[in-house]
Structure formats: structure tokens, C-alpha cells
Design a protein around this motif. Structure first.
Motif, PDB file in Angstrom:
ATOM      1  N   LEU A 153      42.759  -1.523 -32.621  1.00 46.33           N
ATOM      2  CA  LEU A 153      41.441  -0.913 -32.460  1.00 46.33           C
ATOM      3  C   LEU A 153      40.788  -0.571 -33.799  1.00 46.33           C
ATOM      4  O   LEU A 153      39.559  -0.577 -33.905  1.00 46.33           O
ATOM      5  CB  LEU A 153      41.544   0.343 -31.580  1.00 46.33           C
ATOM      6  N   ARG A 154      41.602  -0.316 -34.823  1.00 39.59           N
ATOM      7  CA  ARG A 154      41.023  -0.041 -36.150  1.00 39.59           C
ATOM      8  C   ARG A 154      40.380  -1.292 -36.740  1.00 39.59           C
ATOM      9  O   ARG A 154      39.461  -1.203 -37.548  1.00 39.59           O
ATOM     10  CB  ARG A 154      42.107   0.486 -37.096  1.00 39.59           C
ATOM     11  N   LYS A 155      40.848  -2.461 -36.322  1.00 36.94           N
ATOM     12  CA  LYS A 155      40.304  -3.722 -36.820  1.00 36.94           C
ATOM     13  C   LYS A 155      39.174  -4.259 -35.937  1.00 36.94           C
ATOM     14  O   LYS A 155      38.439  -5.152 -36.359  1.00 36.94           O
ATOM     15  CB  LYS A 155      41.416  -4.779 -36.890  1.00 36.94           C
ATOM     16  N   TYR A 156      39.076  -3.751 -34.714  1.00 38.01           N
ATOM     17  CA  TYR A 156      38.086  -4.273 -33.776  1.00 38.01           C
ATOM     18  C   TYR A 156      36.681  -4.062 -34.342  1.00 38.01           C
ATOM     19  O   TYR A 156      36.347  -2.951 -34.782  1.00 38.01           O
ATOM     20  CB  TYR A 156      38.238  -3.572 -32.429  1.00 38.01           C
ATOM     21  N   PRO A 157      35.825  -5.106 -34.340  1.00 38.09           N
ATOM     22  CA  PRO A 157      34.547  -5.035 -35.057  1.00 38.09           C
ATOM     23  C   PRO A 157      33.426  -4.269 -34.357  1.00 38.09           C
ATOM     24  O   PRO A 157      32.346  -4.135 -34.910  1.00 38.09           O
ATOM     25  CB  PRO A 157      34.158  -6.515 -35.201  1.00 38.09           C
ATOM     26  N   LYS A 158      33.660  -3.770 -33.145  1.00 38.23           N
ATOM     27  CA  LYS A 158      32.615  -3.053 -32.413  1.00 38.23           C
ATOM     28  C   LYS A 158      33.067  -1.633 -32.095  1.00 38.23           C
ATOM     29  O   LYS A 158      34.255  -1.310 -32.183  1.00 38.23           O
ATOM     30  CB  LYS A 158      32.282  -3.807 -31.116  1.00 38.23           C
ATOM     31  N   LEU A 261      39.781 -11.471 -30.077  1.00 37.20           N
ATOM     32  CA  LEU A 261      38.986 -10.432 -29.432  1.00 37.20           C
ATOM     33  C   LEU A 261      38.079  -9.730 -30.436  1.00 37.20           C
ATOM     34  O   LEU A 261      38.564  -9.300 -31.478  1.00 37.20           O
ATOM     35  CB  LEU A 261      39.909  -9.400 -28.778  1.00 37.20           C
ATOM     36  N   PRO A 262      36.775  -9.624 -30.101  1.00 38.42           N
ATOM     37  CA  PRO A 262      36.085 -10.292 -28.988  1.00 38.42           C
ATOM     38  C   PRO A 262      35.904 -11.774 -29.294  1.00 38.42           C
ATOM     39  O   PRO A 262      35.661 -12.150 -30.438  1.00 38.42           O
ATOM     40  CB  PRO A 262      34.737  -9.563 -28.923  1.00 38.42           C
ATOM     41  N   SER A 263      36.013 -12.606 -28.277  1.00 42.55           N
ATOM     42  CA  SER A 263      36.032 -14.049 -28.480  1.00 42.55           C
ATOM     43  C   SER A 263      34.725 -14.590 -29.044  1.00 42.55           C
ATOM     44  O   SER A 263      34.704 -15.636 -29.685  1.00 42.55           O
ATOM     45  CB  SER A 263      36.343 -14.750 -27.153  1.00 42.55           C
ATOM     46  N   SER A 264      33.613 -13.881 -28.841  1.00 42.36           N
ATOM     47  CA  SER A 264      32.300 -14.374 -29.267  1.00 42.36           C
ATOM     48  C   SER A 264      31.925 -13.931 -30.681  1.00 42.36           C
ATOM     49  O   SER A 264      30.863 -14.286 -31.172  1.00 42.36           O
ATOM     50  CB  SER A 264      31.225 -13.892 -28.292  1.00 42.36           C
ATOM     51  N   SER A 265      32.795 -13.179 -31.326  1.00 40.61           N
ATOM     52  CA  SER A 265      32.455 -12.623 -32.646  1.00 40.61           C
ATOM     53  C   SER A 265      33.119 -13.408 -33.776  1.00 40.61           C
ATOM     54  O   SER A 265      34.268 -13.817 -33.664  1.00 40.61           O
ATOM     55  CB  SER A 265      32.897 -11.162 -32.724  1.00 40.61           C
ATOM     56  N   HIS A 266      32.378 -13.590 -34.879  1.00 42.82           N
ATOM     57  CA  HIS A 266      32.969 -14.253 -36.044  1.00 42.82           C
ATOM     58  C   HIS A 266      33.916 -13.308 -36.781  1.00 42.82           C
ATOM     59  O   HIS A 266      34.622 -13.719 -37.696  1.00 42.82           O
ATOM     60  CB  HIS A 266      31.871 -14.765 -36.992  1.00 42.82           C
ATOM     61  N   LYS A 267      33.937 -12.030 -36.367  1.00 50.33           N
ATOM     62  CA  LYS A 267      34.858 -11.051 -36.938  1.00 50.33           C
ATOM     63  C   LYS A 267      35.982 -10.723 -35.959  1.00 50.33           C
ATOM     64  O   LYS A 267      36.620  -9.679 -36.060  1.00 50.33           O
ATOM     65  CB  LYS A 267      34.106  -9.770 -37.302  1.00 50.33           C
ATOM     66  N   ALA A 268      36.230 -11.622 -35.021  1.00 53.73           N
ATOM     67  CA  ALA A 268      37.238 -11.386 -33.983  1.00 53.73           C
ATOM     68  C   ALA A 268      38.618 -11.132 -34.583  1.00 53.73           C
ATOM     69  O   ALA A 268      38.984 -11.695 -35.616  1.00 53.73           O
ATOM     70  CB  ALA A 268      37.299 -12.581 -33.032  1.00 53.73           C
ATOM     71  N   VAL A 269      39.381 -10.269 -33.924  1.00 54.99           N
ATOM     72  CA  VAL A 269      40.749  -9.960 -34.330  1.00 54.99           C
ATOM     73  C   VAL A 269      41.694 -10.957 -33.654  1.00 54.99           C
ATOM     74  O   VAL A 269      41.635 -11.148 -32.438  1.00 54.99           O
ATOM     75  CB  VAL A 269      41.134  -8.525 -33.928  1.00 54.99           C
ATOM     76  N   LYS A 270      42.541 -11.607 -34.432  1.00 56.31           N
ATOM     77  CA  LYS A 270      43.518 -12.558 -33.877  1.00 56.31           C
ATOM     78  C   LYS A 270      44.797 -11.803 -33.519  1.00 56.31           C
ATOM     79  O   LYS A 270      45.386 -11.129 -34.363  1.00 56.31           O
ATOM     80  CB  LYS A 270      43.833 -13.668 -34.868  1.00 56.31           C
ATOM     81  N   LEU A 271      45.205 -11.922 -32.262  1.00 53.89           N
ATOM     82  CA  LEU A 271      46.418 -11.274 -31.782  1.00 53.89           C
ATOM     83  C   LEU A 271      47.413 -12.332 -31.332  1.00 53.89           C
ATOM     84  O   LEU A 271      47.141 -13.108 -30.409  1.00 53.89           O
ATOM     85  CB  LEU A 271      46.098 -10.330 -30.613  1.00 53.89           C
TER      86      LEU A 271
END
Length: 337
Positions: A153-158, A261-271
Motif C-alpha cells: 500500500l505504501r507503493k500503491y500510486p493512488k 495493480l492498478p492494471s491501468s496505471s503506468h505506475k502500477a505495482v508488480k506483485l
């Protein structure tokens, strides 16, 4: 004053125009995505309140009381060593047949295998309450971001995240912070309310050897290992059978080797998936876990020879022992006639 070269005079306006078009496109796309997500949330049809289970369904999902030290079935593979397994079970779903078990009815610490009950509790709650949806956006709290052994969640862009993304990250990456946020959201600010929902769900399912203190499986109190989340292999079998029957989408989540996640973002976090056996044909993954008290744990589901298998082991001394033992058990089980 020296003149600007002619090539630069020609290309400079084109460059400026290209930059302007690019950024205006980015702005319009972002606006469109926002509008789309809002529309989708509004358009989703509320789930109807489910009808009570019929008698046949209750019978179908009756809780199994697995006999310990079950006689090993014959297989083309030699039965592997399980001396490092605290509790375990191999079960063929189609025939309802126990292939192997040890301490299957004993309540033991289960670490992140907890998240299997967390996810079922959420999905059932959404099914029973039309005001909730998998598309609901949840505001990411500071308290959830501080959850131990977590960084998602700290990396999540939103600032907000959907309920579905929380569930996916919990099952794929075993995100403890996602489970903490789930507990806060569905507990309406109080995680203890959601923990009570989990324990009530376990009671409703007849999981008499299951007791939860939190939604993620981390040690509740290091000085009180007895307060860690506990369950039995027979309880977990019942839980997983019920989960994948009612919500096949769970297997779709757990079979992914990685998600963005989120799949539509260019800043998506890869898990990346925590299950190393997904490379094996037929394996759907399911859940892994580790704490000092629980040891290295794993639930695995796999299809082979037209059959569906459930495997679970807990208490392994290290990750390698867990993975090697689980792979050997799987190879042995799928070759039982």
C-alpha cells in the motif's frame, strides 16, 4: 547576434506541438479513466440476497473429520518423507478421498493461510449486502500502511484502492497491509468487528478448530503464541472446498504468477506470486504462509488426470523443505490410481 540555424527553426515548432499533443492526450486519458471507473461503479448490478442453502448443499459441504495416520495409498511414486511436517493433508476432491494425513484434526498456528478465511468472509458479506461491491473504492489508511512485513500500500500510486485489488494482493502476494485495510473497511473503522465476522463465519461453516485474532495471520502477541491464528487441516479443507465452489474467481486470482495493480496505471505495482509451484502444469496455487510459531506453510490445489486435489502442510522448518515436500507429495498423489 548569431542566427538560429534553419533546421532548428523548422523542427522546433514541430517538437513543441508534439509535446503539447502528448500531454493533452495524457490529461484526456486520465480524465476518461476516472470517468469510466465512476461509471462502472454506478453501473454494477447489486447482488441479490442468496437463498438459504438447500439440504443437498449442506450435505455436499459437510465438514470432514479426517482420521489421523491414514493408510498410505499405493502410487507410482514412493511416498516422500514428511517428518518435518507438523500437520498435513492430501485429499482428492472428486471422490472425497483422503490420500494421506497427519494431525489433520489438530488446531495449529496457520500464519497467512488465515487470508483464505479473510477472503471468503468478504465475498460472502458482499453477496449478502448489496450496498457493498468488489468495485468499491477504499481510502488507504495510515494505520494499514504501518502493518508489519508489508510494503504494497505504501507503493500503491493512488489514495484509494478497490476491494477486488485488496483481495487479489492478499491471495497473490500475501499482502498483510491489504488485509488490515479490509478489516478496517468492513469493520467500519474497527478491525475487531471484522475479526468477529471471521470467527462467526468459521462457526457457521462448522470449523470448530479455528480461531482468529487478526485478518492477516501475523503473530498477535509474540509473548502469547496461543493467541496466534489457529486452524486444523480438516477445517481448511472444508473452507477451501466451500470457497472455490461458491467463488471460482479465487482460483483465477491464485493461479496468476504476477499481477500489476492498478492494471491501468503506468505506475502500477508488480506483485509476484508467493507460490513457487505455479510453474507445474495443473497447479492453481492457493496460499502460502510463514511465522516463527507456524513454520513454513502452504495450501495447494491442482488438477491432474481429470481429478482435483487439495494439499496442505504446516510447520516446516524452512522454505526449501516446504517446497520440496509439497512437490513430492503432489507427484505422489496424482499417481495414486
Amino acid at each position: 547576434m548569431s542566427k538560429i540555424p534553419k533546421p532548428i527553426l523548422i523542427t522546433l515548432p514541430i517538437l513543441i506541438l508534439a509535446i503539447a499533443i502528448y500531454f493533452s492526450g495524457q490529461y484526456l486519458q486520465k480524465k476518461a479513466n476516472t470517468q469510466f471507473s465512476k461509471t462502472e461503479v454506478k453501473k454494477i448490478a447489486p447482488l441479490k440476497k442468496p437463498a438459504p442453502f438447500k439440504k443437498v448443499e449442506v450435505e455436499k459441504f459437510k465438514r470432514f473429520n479426517i482420521a489421523d495416520k491414514h493408510k498410505n495409498e499405493k502410487s507410482a511414486y514412493r511416498f516422500p518423507s514428511t517428518r518435518n511436517v507438523r500437520a498435513g493433508l492430501v485429499f482428492e476432491m472428486n471422490a472425497g478421498k483422503t490420500l494421506w494425513s497427519t494431525n489433520a484434526n489438530k488446531s495449529v498456528p496457520i500464519a497467512s493461510l488465515t487470508k483464505c478465511l479473510t477472503v471468503l468472509t468478504v465475498l460472502d458479506h458482499i453477496k449478502e449486502n448489496p450496498q457493498y461491491s468488489l468495485l468499491d473504492q477504499v481510502l488507504i489508511s495510515k494505520s494499514s500502511m504501518k502493518t508489519s512485513s508489508s510494503s504494497f500500500l505504501r507503493k500503491y500510486p493512488k489514495d484509494t484502492i478497490s476491494v477486488e485489488e485488496l483481495l487479489v494482493s492478499a491471495m497473490v502476494k500475501s499482502a498483510n497491509d491489504s488485509c488490515q485495510l479490509i478489516a478496517e473497511h468492513f469493520g467500519k473503522g474497527d478491525p475487531k468487528v471484522f475479526i468477529a465476522m471471521m470467527n462467526k463465519k468459521a462457526q457457521q461453516l462448522g470449523m470448530t478448530q479455528t480461531k482468529m485474532s487478526n485478518a492477516h495471520g501475523l503473530p498477535f502477541d509474540r509473548s502469547r503464541p496461543d493467541l496466534d491464528n489457529h486452524s486444523s487441516m480438516s477445517d481448511l479443507l472444508h473452507l477451501i472446498r466451500k470457497s472455490i465452489n461458491d467463488y471460482p474467481i479465487i482460483l483465477k486470482w491464485t493461479s496468476k504468477r504476477e499481477v500489476l495493480l492498478p492494471s491501468s496505471s503506468h505506475k502500477a505495482v508488480k506483485l509476484g506470486n508467493t507460490n513457487p509451484l505455479l510453474a507445474v502444469k495443473g497447479v492453481n496455487g492457493y496460499k502460502t504462509g510463514f511465522t516463527l510459531n507456524a513454520g513454513w506453510c502452504q495450501i495447494l490445489t491442482t488438477r491432474a488426470n481429470g481429478k482435483f486435489y487439495f494439499l496442505v502442510i504446516t510447520g516446516c522448518p524452512n522454505k526449501n523443505t516446504r517446497d520440496v515436500t509439497m512437490r513430492a507429495l503432489m507427484n505422489w498423489a496424482v499417481r495414486v490410481p
